[in-house]
Scaffold this active site. Structure first.
Site, mmCIF file in Angstrom:
data_model
loop_
_atom_site.group_PDB
_atom_site.id
_atom_site.type_symbol
_atom_site.label_atom_id
_atom_site.label_comp_id
_atom_site.label_asym_id
_atom_site.label_seq_id
_atom_site.Cartn_x
_atom_site.Cartn_y
_atom_site.Cartn_z
ATOM 1 C CG HIS A 144 2.364 16.104 1.947
ATOM 2 N ND1 HIS A 144 2.020 16.323 0.637
ATOM 3 C CD2 HIS A 144 3.365 15.187 1.910
ATOM 4 C CE1 HIS A 144 2.781 15.579 -0.157
ATOM 5 N NE2 HIS A 144 3.610 14.869 0.592
ATOM 6 C CG ASP A 190 -23.251 -1.884 -10.009
ATOM 7 O OD1 ASP A 190 -22.389 -1.685 -9.133
ATOM 8 O OD2 ASP A 190 -23.895 -0.957 -10.550
ATOM 9 C CD1 TRP A 240 3.258 9.670 7.934
ATOM 10 C CD2 TRP A 240 1.474 8.344 7.948
ATOM 11 N NE1 TRP A 240 3.664 8.419 7.554
ATOM 12 C CE2 TRP A 240 2.594 7.581 7.553
ATOM 13 C CE3 TRP A 240 0.234 7.712 8.028
ATOM 14 C CZ2 TRP A 240 2.507 6.212 7.255
ATOM 15 C CZ3 TRP A 240 0.151 6.355 7.728
ATOM 16 C CH2 TRP A 240 1.279 5.620 7.350
ATOM 17 C CB SER A 275 -10.531 1.450 3.962
ATOM 18 O OG SER A 275 -10.014 2.711 3.719
ATOM 19 C CG HIS A 321 5.458 -3.133 6.235
ATOM 20 N ND1 HIS A 321 6.432 -2.221 5.921
ATOM 21 C CD2 HIS A 321 5.493 -4.052 5.263
ATOM 22 C CE1 HIS A 321 7.039 -2.589 4.818
ATOM 23 N NE2 HIS A 321 6.489 -3.693 4.392
ATOM 24 C CD GLU A 352 -2.565 2.330 4.302
ATOM 25 O OE1 GLU A 352 -3.409 1.476 4.649
ATOM 26 O OE2 GLU A 352 -2.830 3.283 3.551
ATOM 27 C CE1 TYR A 367 5.143 -4.671 -0.132
ATOM 28 C CE2 TYR A 367 4.884 -4.666 2.247
ATOM 29 C CZ TYR A 367 5.697 -4.713 1.135
ATOM 30 O OH TYR A 367 7.046 -4.771 1.275
ATOM 31 C CB SER A 372 0.077 -7.149 -13.920
ATOM 32 O OG SER A 372 1.033 -7.048 -12.900
ATOM 33 C CG HIS A 392 8.028 0.855 9.461
ATOM 34 N ND1 HIS A 392 8.015 1.689 8.370
ATOM 35 C CD2 HIS A 392 7.478 -0.308 9.045
ATOM 36 C CE1 HIS A 392 7.467 1.053 7.343
ATOM 37 N NE2 HIS A 392 7.143 -0.158 7.719
ATOM 38 C CB THR A 413 9.645 -7.309 -4.346
ATOM 39 O OG1 THR A 413 8.960 -7.406 -3.097
ATOM 40 C CG2 THR A 413 9.341 -5.974 -4.979
ATOM 41 N NE ARG A 439 10.488 11.251 7.913
ATOM 42 C CZ ARG A 439 9.610 10.244 7.995
ATOM 43 N NH1 ARG A 439 9.950 9.110 8.581
ATOM 44 N NH2 ARG A 439 8.412 10.352 7.487
#
Lengths: 388, 531
Positions: B77, B106, B142, B170, B253, B255, B257, B268, B303, B328, B450
């Site tokens: 998931h 393009d 994950w 990516s 981390h 990732e 953002y 925005s 983390h 932030t 969890r």
């Protein structure tokens, strides 16, 4: 936007606010769990207080920020005839809303740092408990006393947590939070707790003690606790450790010091008796009875209650090559493990190993196959000892 | 318009037809569409897995799935939602909008663009095929922590190669975006005149280039540990299982953002349009975004506070994490100041953007709470963190993407979408998403770990409420599908500007825009850029 739509929008916002508020009130009234426990140690109480301080701070910030947003949403709308201003920056405002958060953060960091420094003082402990995580149980070593306790999910919970259970989970007291052998710790004693693991990473967590710590194979991390009040404190493994991660709870019985000393003495006597039993020879009936108990607590999680295993993951013991093969191979794999199969030589003594191996070799029609092949059906503690 | 110009337009609008149009596409709009459709399909596949999770958690005991399969559900998931839904949706929006926003015909590398998309279906075929393999689909979370992940059966190399492919895709997408923005801006489109969405995407692209190879390195070490006898993460061989966590979160981390910055960019764009007022603090928005991205490389260990580290390390990562709250906060205040004294209307894109503003901020508060190391020792690996990152990811990021879809859908299709259905979608989603995720805070604080398929009976009531919220949220998303299909098929014609308060080059093109966005570069002035 019409007045009608405005009303709709307000109703929506109100509904969400009401939901949150009523949910909280409802939960408080009906004993639904809501907040962190205050716990029974200096650490857990400091952590709780810190948690509440930060919660209050962010709540106040939230009310102000969301208040400004809501004010703007309700008043600065085109349907109310608002004409857009055209300002697009203000250095003063931007400096203010950079500085104020920094001040608030520093105010939070000060108590946080103090608590953290307090939590890291692991020296001057009066006793040491070593906790080792296994898939899926805990081993506890009282290092000074030489006492070892193996602690796994309680039998009732274990039955109730199967698919098509023989017991309804709702009827099990402390469902999934009860173990076969709880550990006993003295109150008012600074206890150093070392955590490590044997196979994968686990995490040892009793909320009432105020922290959790990963149990990592190859690493020993140290922590400490000093329980203030006698009681029974429950927790769970908190790091995903495979299929039965949810089923390896932790139960701590905190008792007065004298009671703890008595308990330790009993444990020592039991361990001595159990070591002596390794030299005995048992009847097949005795082995089968004891073996069934051990199978249920140690083996059934993977190989399942009827020995059928899970295809592709855990091999079936029903007529399996090992279970119906030479006894020496069977003893070897249970002692030393292989791939996902854990090694049981540390976890079980010779008598227990002999019992569970004998059980597996005679159950589920294996006895007939073994006798047909001419292998031994009964394994005695001496056989296990010889293989060790 | 001269004959030659007309002729030229017609010539350039000659689209390839049939399946070849999509398979061999080098057109930023077609590739953008494919990304978006792919993301939507993945959103529903990942959502179906979430439904299995919520079904099993509806009551205590195991009713439907084996714990191992449950672990596969939580693991896959997350992988599907992060790498299959949110990231491709962001890249899809970038593909569609960036050339139009900077006045380019393009993307810079059209063929690479094609390849970076077409890698994705293959990568997910690899990942999802593991469900049919010996040992099942990945079930170690994950985050793929060893040693647990190494217990996986035949699926492990497929998981690792899928991650490699996703990384390659990516990185190619990121290179393309950087090359496009750096080289193909219209005359007068200076960096400080770029729309915020473009800015957030440049920064995201740099994060991708920095972070994805780190993930590739981490999973390659898993591969060699499993099959080639190395011991990077095996303590028995002199390795270190925690090393993986450090390397993983050094990717992980940033990732976070990578996922959220495009969503910040989208709102925005939207908030100024519907407030009919320029974005407040454009420059500080750019600097805040860049600061967040920069700081994101120095907070990874928050983390893994419970893995154990020296006091100095804990303090450093706590302070660094708290520091992220400052930029932030600046962004949230700037959006609020943009709305302040505006002349607001509340079409669906604005509603979703306001949803982001409120609920992302809520997720930000819990994020700050978890950055405080001593209390994180209690929050870590409970439903509190599940509540936190779902608040940030769903009403924070997914709502942002949905807002962008509603905002630009009339531009893409040439037709207005059904506003009533859009509002239904917003209100049903917003109510159900809070029923779904808010009680998770309570469960986590009360001690529910969890990644568990079964729980103590004290947690039953909240879990039932959460499951009902989950089902309602999942079903509400079908409205989005219906709105999009309906809008593609027709409706009220959209004007070029689409929204009364809309500014920007994309709104100077016809709706729908020509196949090749700007064949003659427009001239951009200061007044056009910031108004």
């Amino acid at each position: 936007m019409s007045v009608d739509k405005l009303k709709k929008a307000m109703c929506g916002v109100l509904a969400v606010a009401l939901y949150l508020a009523s949910g909280t009130v409802f939960a408080a009234l009906t004993d639904m769990p809501l907040n962190l426990t205050r716990g029974v140690t200096e650490t857990s109480q400091r952590v709780y207080d810190l948690h509440m301080i930060i919660l209050y701070i962010v709540t106040v910030i939230g009310i102000i920020v969301f208040g400004v947003m809501c004010w703007s949403i309700f008043h600065h709308r085109k349907s109310k005839g608002a004409v857009a201003a055209q300002f697009h920056h203000s250095t003063t405002a931007e400096i203010i809303w950079t500085i104020i958060p920094i001040i608030i953060l520093v105010a939070m960091a000060v108590p946080a740092t103090k608590t953290l420094v307090f939590m890291e003082q692991t020296s001057d402990a009066e006793m040491t408990l070593k906790v080792t995580g296994y898939q899926w149980k805990w081993r506890y070593d009282y290092l000074e006393e030489g006492v070892t306790i193996w602690s796994a999910l309680h039998e009732d919970s274990n039955k109730a947590r199967q698919r098509d259970p023989s017991i309804d989970p709702e009827t099990v007291e402390n469902y999934l939070l009860e173990v076969d052998n709880p550990i006993v710790l003295p109150v008012d004693t600074k206890i150093r707790i070392l955590t490590t693991a044997d196979d994968v990473i686990h995490a040892w967590w009793v909320p009432a003690l105020g922290w959790k710590r990963d149990a990592i194979p190859g690493f020993i991390t140290d922590n400490w606790t000093n329980i203030k009040e006698p009681g029974i404190y429950r927790g769970q493994c908190a790091e995903l450790c495979g299929r039965d991660h949810a089923f390896m709870p932790i139960v701590v019985h905190a008792v007065p010091k004298a009671e703890y000393v008595a308990w330790i003495e009993t444990q020592k006597a039991e361990q001595a008796a159990s070591a002596a039993s390794a030299n005995k020879t048992f009847t097949k009936d005795e082995l089968m009875r004891k073996g069934e108990q051990i199978y249920t607590t140690q083996c059934a999680a993977c190989h399942q209650a009827e020995g059928q295993g899970i295809e592709g993951v855990f091999p079936s013991l029903v007529g399996g090559a090992i279970a119906t093969g030479p006894a020496a191979d069977h003893i070897d794999i249970v002692l030393n493990g292989k791939n996902l199969m854990p090694a049981f030589k540390e976890q079980l003594n010779d008598a227990e190993l002999a019992a569970v191996i004998t059980f597996e070799r005679n159950k589920w029609g294996n006895y007939e196959k073994i006798t047909a092949k001419g292998h031994a059906d009964v394994v005695q503690p001496a056989d296990v000892k010889a293989t060790r | 318009m001269s004959y030659a110009a007309v002729h030229d337009d017609v010539h350039h609008d000659h689209k390839p037809t049939g399946i070849g149009r999509w398979l061999f596409s080098t057109n930023h709009k077609d590739i953008g569409t494919m990304y978006m459709v792919f993301a939507l399909i993945m959103f529903f596949i990942g959502g179906a897995m979430a439904m299995v999770i919520r079904l099993e958690l509806f009551q205590p005991g195991l009713q439907f799935v084996d714990p191992q399969f449950f672990n596969s559900m939580t693991t896959v998931h997350a992988l599907v939602m992060i790498f299959g839904a949110v990231m491709p949706a962001g890249v899809g929006l970038a593909n569609w909008m960036i050339p139009m926003m900077i006045g380019a015909p393009d993307m810079a590398f059209p063929r690479m663009n094609n390849m970076s998309f077409w890698i994705l279906p293959f990568a997910f075929a690899l990942l999802l095929s593991t469900f049919f393999m010996q040992g099942g689909a990945p079930a170690g979370g994950w985050t793929m922590y060893p040693p647990l992940v190494l217990q996986l059966g035949d699926g492990l190399p497929f998981l690792i190669f899928a991650v490699h492919f996703l990384g390659i895709s990516s990185i190619m997408g990121a290179i393309n975006i950087i090359a496009t923005v750096f080289n193909m801006r219209a005359p007068g489109m200076t960096f400080m005149r770029l729309p915020l969405f473009v800015w957030t995407w440049i920064i995201t692209a740099f994060l991708l280039i920095a972070a994805m190879p780190v993930l590739a390195g981490a999973v390659t070490m898993l591969l060699t540990d499993k099959y080639f006898g190395t011991a990077f993460f095996d303590a028995a061989g002199g390795g270190d299982p925690v090393l993986f966590q450090h390397v993983f979160w050094f990717f992980g981390h940033p990732e976070v953002y990578i996922l959220v910055l495009p969503s910040f960019g989208i709102i925005s764009q939207i908030i100024p349009t519907f407030a009919r007022k320029p974005l407040f603090g454009y420059a500080s928005m750019v600097y805040a975004t860049a600061s967040i991205a920069f700081l994101s490389f120095f907070v990874w260990a928050h983390h893994m506070f419970t893995a154990g580290m020296p006091l100095a390390g804990e303090l450093f990562f706590m302070y660094a994490t708290m520091a992220i709250a400052v930029p932030t906060g600046v962004k949230v205040f700037n959006w609020t100041a943009t709305m302040w004294r505006g002349s607001m209307t509340f079409e669906t894109p604005m509603l979703f953007s306001i949803g982001v503003l409120f609920m992302f901020t809520l997720g930000g508060f819990t994020g700050l709470m978890m950055g405080i190391t001593p209390v994180d020792f209690q929050y870590h690996d409970t439903y509190f963190i599940v509540a936190h990152f779902h608040y940030v990811l769903v009403p924070g990021i997914v709502f942002g993407i949905i807002a962008g879809v509603y905002y630009w859908l009339p531009k893409w299709t040439g037709y207005m979408y059904d506003e009533t259905l859009g509002k239904w979608h917003f209100w049903l989603s917003t109510i159900s998403v809070n029923v779904l995720f808010f009680p998770m805070h309570f469960l986590g604080l009360a001690g529910m770990p969890r990644r568990i398929p079964d729980y103590n009976t004290q947690f039953t009531d909240w879990n039932q409420i959460i499951s009902i919220g989950g089902l309602a949220f999942g079903l509400s998303q079908l409205i989005l599908v219906w709105v999009v299909i309906k809008c593609v098929r027709g409706g009220e014609k959209a004007t070029d500007q689409v929204w009364e308060g809309a500014h920007g080059l994309e709104f100077t093109l016809p709706s729908p825009p020509p196949f090749h966005s700007f064949t003659t570069p427009p001239k951009v002035t200061e007044a056009m850029a910031h108004s």
